[in-house]
Write an enzyme that holds these catalytic residues in place. Structure first.
Site, PDB file in Angstrom:
ATOM      1  N   ASP A 276      41.220  50.548  43.404  1.00  0.00           N
ATOM      2  CA  ASP A 276      41.245  51.258  42.129  1.00  0.00           C
ATOM      3  C   ASP A 276      40.545  52.611  42.272  1.00  0.00           C
ATOM      4  O   ASP A 276      39.740  52.811  43.187  1.00  0.00           O
ATOM      5  CB  ASP A 276      40.551  50.409  41.044  1.00  0.00           C
ATOM      6  CG  ASP A 276      40.918  50.859  39.634  1.00  0.00           C
ATOM      7  OD1 ASP A 276      41.673  51.839  39.477  1.00  0.00           O
ATOM      8  OD2 ASP A 276      40.442  50.215  38.677  1.00  0.00           O
TER       9      ASP A 276
ATOM     10  N   GLY B  52      41.403  55.931  31.901  1.00  0.00           N
ATOM     11  CA  GLY B  52      42.773  55.535  31.563  1.00  0.00           C
ATOM     12  C   GLY B  52      42.824  54.359  30.605  1.00  0.00           C
ATOM     13  O   GLY B  52      43.891  53.757  30.407  1.00  0.00           O
TER      14      GLY B  52
ATOM     15  N   GLU C  43      40.368  46.092  34.415  1.00  0.00           N
ATOM     16  CA  GLU C  43      39.908  46.537  35.745  1.00  0.00           C
ATOM     17  C   GLU C  43      38.663  45.745  36.167  1.00  0.00           C
ATOM     18  O   GLU C  43      38.554  45.306  37.314  1.00  0.00           O
ATOM     19  CB  GLU C  43      39.599  48.033  35.705  1.00  0.00           C
ATOM     20  CG  GLU C  43      40.855  48.875  35.565  1.00  0.00           C
ATOM     21  CD  GLU C  43      40.606  50.359  35.391  1.00  0.00           C
ATOM     22  OE1 GLU C  43      41.541  51.135  35.599  1.00  0.00           O
ATOM     23  OE2 GLU C  43      39.474  50.754  35.040  1.00  0.00           O
TER      24      GLU C  43
HETATM   25  C1  5RP Z   1      41.516  53.882  34.374  1.00  0.00           C
HETATM   26  C2  5RP Z   1      40.472  54.217  35.370  1.00  0.00           C
HETATM   27  C3  5RP Z   1      40.874  55.101  36.504  1.00  0.00           C
HETATM   28  O1  5RP Z   1      40.610  54.449  37.702  1.00  0.00           O
HETATM   29  C4  5RP Z   1      40.105  56.377  36.416  1.00  0.00           C
HETATM   30  O2  5RP Z   1      40.300  56.938  35.130  1.00  0.00           O
HETATM   31  C5  5RP Z   1      40.539  57.371  37.495  1.00  0.00           C
HETATM   32  O3  5RP Z   1      41.840  57.779  37.233  1.00  0.00           O
HETATM   33  P1  5RP Z   1      42.584  58.865  38.101  1.00  0.00           P
HETATM   34  O4  5RP Z   1      42.868  58.241  39.418  1.00  0.00           O
HETATM   35  O5  5RP Z   1      43.817  59.175  37.310  1.00  0.00           O
HETATM   36  O6  5RP Z   1      41.683  60.063  38.219  1.00  0.00           O
HETATM   37  O7  5RP Z   1      39.345  53.806  35.322  1.00  0.00           O
HETATM   38  O8  5RP Z   1      40.992  53.147  33.317  1.00  0.00           O
END
Ligand code: 5RP
Length: 223
Positions: free
Chosen positions: A81, A97, A103
């Site tokens: 992630d 996100g 998560e």
């Molecule tokens: C979603 C998250 C994502 O991992 C975080 O926002 C990073 O996103 P990106 O890869 O688009 O920068 O926690 O809830």
């Protein structure tokens, strides 16, 4: 290299942690989307994935990767992630996100958390990125006051003119003005407030490894 190219680089690099025949824990976000795209290249070698959001599920399925429900699986080898911020101990802010609850659930189900990020996400101290907190809507106002006591300002996340509704049917507060010098203490404290579903500080479910995309290539940080 652009930020998008750095994301592609770490998304591809994460494949080295995926074991043949396994079910992979898959996060959410633009960096993870690069990982999902790369994973499609080895879909014949894995059993499938457990996903942390409806958005990732859709992308996985569209690429022909089988998605298992989290309740169908005991333990996962790896969870891959992104992060909004990660510090030098592997503690993170996540939830930009809005997928932080699922998560954290899939991360907790996994033996290893592999964080993939471009180098702009690496910080000395967490807190510059607004901390996302998923809340039960009726508790939002009181929780915002509790953050004010800590020096934070909580803002309800909107989608258009309406509150954003998460995959779990709840709302998100984004909290600015915090300097999180003790991520574990902060997570433990906020977790205890009634109405908090998930706080977007990942200290208990911290990263074990971070693949950091930099112009010179992928740096591997092990915590
Ligand atoms: C979603 C998250 C994502 O991992 C975080 O926002 C990073 O996103 P990106 O890869 O688009 O920068 O926690 O809830």
């Amino acid at each position: 290299m652009t930020q998008d190219e750095l994301k592609t680089l770490v998304g591809q690099a994460a494949l080295q942690y995926v074991k043949a025949g396994s079910i992979v824990g898959v996060g959410t976000g633009s960096t993870v989307n690069k990982f999902i795209d790369a994973l499609a290249g080895m879909k014949g070698q894995i059993a499938g994935a457990v996903s942390s959001s409806l958005a990732s599920t859709e992308r996985l399925q569209a690429l022909g990767i089988k998605v298992f429900d989290a309740t169908e699986v005991d333990e996962l080898d790896v969870y891959i992630d992104g992060a909004d911020e990660i510090d030098h101990a592997g503690f993170m802010i996540k939830g930009g996100g809005a997928a932080l609850t699922r998560e954290k659930i899939v991360a907790a189900q996994s033996r290893q958390f592999i964080c993939i990020a471009d180098e702009s996400k690496l910080v000395q101290t967490l807190g510059k990125f607004p901390v996302p907190v998923e809340v039960i809507p009726m508790a939002a106002r009181r929780i915002a006051r509790q953050f004010a006591v800590l020096g934070g300002t909580a803002t309800l996340r909107l989608k258009g003119a309406q509150p954003l509704v998460t995959d779990n049917g709840q709302h998100i507060l984004d909290v600015t003005g915090l300097t999180i010098s003790d991520p574990l203490g902060f997570e433990t404290q906020v977790n205890q407030w009634p109405g908090v579903v998930t706080v977007g500080v990942f200290a208990l479910q911290k990263a074990h490894v971070c693949l950091l995309g930099a112009p010179g290539g992928v740096k591997t940080l092990v915590f």
